[in-house]
Design a protein around this motif. Structure first.
Motif, PDB file in Angstrom:
ATOM      1  N   GLU A 191       0.983  -0.975  -0.074  1.00 52.25           N
ATOM      2  CA  GLU A 191      -0.136  -0.044   0.015  1.00 52.25           C
ATOM      3  C   GLU A 191       0.837   1.428   0.053  1.00 52.25           C
ATOM      4  N   ARG A 192       2.001   1.135   0.936  1.00 54.00           N
ATOM      5  CA  ARG A 192       2.770   2.368   0.879  1.00 54.00           C
ATOM      6  C   ARG A 192       3.506   2.491  -0.440  1.00 54.00           C
ATOM      7  N   ASP A 193       4.004   1.447  -1.183  1.00 50.67           N
ATOM      8  CA  ASP A 193       4.502   1.599  -2.354  1.00 50.67           C
ATOM      9  C   ASP A 193       3.617   2.336  -3.426  1.00 50.67           C
ATOM     10  N   GLU A 194       2.245   1.633  -3.322  1.00 50.73           N
ATOM     11  CA  GLU A 194       1.342   2.391  -4.354  1.00 50.73           C
ATOM     12  C   GLU A 194       1.138   3.901  -4.076  1.00 50.73           C
ATOM     13  N   LEU A 195       0.928   4.163  -2.887  1.00 52.49           N
ATOM     14  CA  LEU A 195       0.761   5.508  -2.453  1.00 52.49           C
ATOM     15  C   LEU A 195       1.977   6.322  -3.148  1.00 52.49           C
ATOM     16  N   GLN A 196       3.258   5.945  -2.857  1.00 47.38           N
ATOM     17  CA  GLN A 196       4.469   6.747  -3.345  1.00 47.38           C
ATOM     18  C   GLN A 196       4.344   6.722  -4.857  1.00 47.38           C
ATOM     19  N   ASP A 197       4.078   5.646  -5.593  1.00 45.98           N
ATOM     20  CA  ASP A 197       3.704   5.558  -6.844  1.00 45.98           C
ATOM     21  C   ASP A 197       2.849   6.548  -7.320  1.00 45.98           C
ATOM     22  N   GLU A 198       1.682   6.867  -6.820  1.00 46.38           N
ATOM     23  CA  GLU A 198       0.702   7.717  -7.326  1.00 46.38           C
ATOM     24  C   GLU A 198       1.593   9.082  -7.146  1.00 46.38           C
ATOM     25  N   ASP A 199       2.245   9.623  -5.860  1.00 47.14           N
ATOM     26  CA  ASP A 199       2.916  10.715  -5.882  1.00 47.14           C
ATOM     27  C   ASP A 199       3.864  10.978  -7.198  1.00 47.14           C
ATOM     28  N   VAL A 200       4.533   9.895  -7.322  1.00 47.33           N
ATOM     29  CA  VAL A 200       5.629   9.980  -8.285  1.00 47.33           C
ATOM     30  C   VAL A 200       5.039  10.031  -9.694  1.00 47.33           C
ATOM     31  N   GLU A 201       3.935   9.405  -9.799  1.00 45.68           N
ATOM     32  CA  GLU A 201       3.200   9.656 -11.157  1.00 45.68           C
ATOM     33  C   GLU A 201       2.696  10.881 -11.402  1.00 45.68           C
ATOM     34  N   GLU A 202       2.218  11.601 -10.446  1.00 43.96           N
ATOM     35  CA  GLU A 202       1.695  12.884 -10.650  1.00 43.96           C
ATOM     36  C   GLU A 202       2.831  13.905 -10.858  1.00 43.96           C
ATOM     37  N   GLN A 203       4.218  13.675 -10.281  1.00 46.10           N
ATOM     38  CA  GLN A 203       5.162  14.376 -10.737  1.00 46.10           C
ATOM     39  C   GLN A 203       5.657  14.371 -12.198  1.00 46.10           C
ATOM     40  N   ASP A 204       5.274  12.791 -12.429  1.00 40.68           N
ATOM     41  CA  ASP A 204       5.860  12.226 -13.876  1.00 40.68           C
ATOM     42  C   ASP A 204       4.986  13.101 -14.976  1.00 40.68           C
ATOM     43  N   HIS A 205       3.871  13.256 -14.659  1.00 43.84           N
ATOM     44  CA  HIS A 205       2.888  13.735 -15.482  1.00 43.84           C
ATOM     45  C   HIS A 205       3.232  15.218 -15.751  1.00 43.84           C
ATOM     46  N   ASP A 206       3.846  15.808 -14.917  1.00 40.96           N
ATOM     47  CA  ASP A 206       4.228  17.321 -15.092  1.00 40.96           C
ATOM     48  C   ASP A 206       5.528  17.195 -15.966  1.00 40.96           C
ATOM     49  N   ASP A 207       6.333  16.257 -15.526  1.00 41.57           N
ATOM     50  CA  ASP A 207       7.571  16.367 -16.313  1.00 41.57           C
ATOM     51  C   ASP A 207       7.477  15.782 -17.765  1.00 41.57           C
ATOM     52  N   ASN A 208       6.539  15.019 -18.236  1.00 40.68           N
ATOM     53  CA  ASN A 208       6.219  14.599 -19.471  1.00 40.68           C
ATOM     54  C   ASN A 208       5.690  15.382 -20.716  1.00 40.68           C
ATOM     55  N   ASP A 209       5.769  16.850 -20.303  1.00 43.96           N
ATOM     56  CA  ASP A 209       5.387  17.746 -21.209  1.00 43.96           C
ATOM     57  C   ASP A 209       5.961  17.925 -22.530  1.00 43.96           C
ATOM     58  N   ASP A 210       7.231  17.571 -22.616  1.00 39.90           N
ATOM     59  CA  ASP A 210       8.149  17.368 -23.896  1.00 39.90           C
ATOM     60  C   ASP A 210       8.165  16.177 -24.209  1.00 39.90           C
ATOM     61  N   ALA A 211       7.128  15.762 -25.385  1.00 39.31           N
ATOM     62  CA  ALA A 211       7.293  14.347 -25.723  1.00 39.31           C
ATOM     63  C   ALA A 211       8.030  14.203 -26.995  1.00 39.31           C
ATOM     64  N   GLY A 212       9.157  13.609 -26.900  1.00 39.79           N
ATOM     65  CA  GLY A 212      10.028  13.351 -28.082  1.00 39.79           C
ATOM     66  C   GLY A 212      10.352  11.998 -28.750  1.00 39.79           C
ATOM     67  N   ASP A 213      10.635  11.796 -29.440  1.00 38.75           N
ATOM     68  CA  ASP A 213      10.960  10.469 -29.939  1.00 38.75           C
ATOM     69  C   ASP A 213      12.055   9.469 -29.419  1.00 38.75           C
ATOM     70  N   ALA A 214      12.946  10.301 -28.798  1.00 41.02           N
ATOM     71  CA  ALA A 214      14.184   9.682 -28.270  1.00 41.02           C
ATOM     72  C   ALA A 214      13.697   8.526 -27.051  1.00 41.02           C
ATOM     73  N   TRP A 215      14.355   7.773 -26.808  1.00 40.83           N
ATOM     74  CA  TRP A 215      14.218   6.718 -25.776  1.00 40.83           C
ATOM     75  C   TRP A 215      14.601   7.601 -24.393  1.00 40.83           C
ATOM     76  N   LYS A 216      13.838   7.504 -23.549  1.00 39.94           N
ATOM     77  CA  LYS A 216      13.840   7.866 -22.148  1.00 39.94           C
ATOM     78  C   LYS A 216      13.890   6.818 -21.246  1.00 39.94           C
ATOM     79  N   PRO A 217      14.708   6.884 -20.241  1.00 41.62           N
ATOM     80  CA  PRO A 217      14.747   5.883 -19.120  1.00 41.62           C
ATOM     81  C   PRO A 217      13.511   5.791 -18.373  1.00 41.62           C
TER      82      PRO A 217
END
Length: 184
Positions: free
Chosen positions: A9-35
């Motif tokens: 449960e803790r991991d899922e909650l952390q994943d949700e927090d990180v997911e929100e941050q990732d959505h903010d960072d994913n604004d620049d959609a490029g074709d290059a491979w991203k880790p």
């Protein structure tokens, strides 16, 4: 077990927090491979752990199944080996015992004829060497083939006293010598 649930449960909650941050960072959609993102990485790691646990459980189950199959196969092989060895030595042991029993029963003819008539399936040899069923067959042989059994009579025996060769007279010289010595 509850610790594992709490960790998940803790991991899922952390994943949700990180997911929100990732959505903010994913604004620049490029074709290059991203880790992978931290969220994706955690999801993959959890899935990998689950898959490894499941694989370990399957291996354990497989090993116990394989062990049971292996034991079954070994048991079958042992039983086949015992059957094969009995098929090899049983006729030899039974024939030797039958020869002795036939001679003891007074067989006067060649035992090979009667040995061919033995029912091997009706004769059992125990582990300690006891032979069961042979005596009954020999009794049946005596009833069916009385001409094979009887008392052996010594050959060329008559009732006369022939004496030994040393005491037989060989001529007149022996008679004179015996009379002079007193019959010794």
């Amino acid at each position: 077990m509850t610790d594992r649930i709490d960790d998940d449960e803790r991991d899922e909650l952390q994943d949700e927090d990180v997911e929100e941050q990732d959505h903010d960072d994913n604004d620049d959609a490029g074709d290059a491979w991203k880790p992978p993102t931290e969220l994706e990485w955690r999801k993959v790691q959890r899935a990998l752990k689950r898959a490894n646990k499941e694989a370990e459980n399957l291996r354990r189950n497989s090993e116990t199944t394989n062990e049971a199959e292996k034991e079954e196969t070994e048991k079958r092989i042992r039983e086949e080996a015992v059957t094969d060895s009995e098929a090899r030595w049983k006729p030899i042991v039974v024939k030797q015992a039958a020869r002795a029993a036939l001679a003891e029963a007074g067989l006067v003819k060649n035992p090979n004829r009667l040995l061919k008539l033995l029912e091997m399936d009706d004769i059992d040899v125990s582990e300690d060497g006891e032979i069961d069923g042979l005596d009954e067959q020999i009794r049946d042989f005596k009833k069916e083939y009385p001409e094979f059994f009887g008392r052996r009579s010594p050959r060329d025996v008559d009732g006369g006293d022939k004496g030994s060769r040393a005491t037989r007279d060989k001529g007149s010289a022996a008679l004179i010598a015996r009379s002079l010595t007193g019959g010794r």
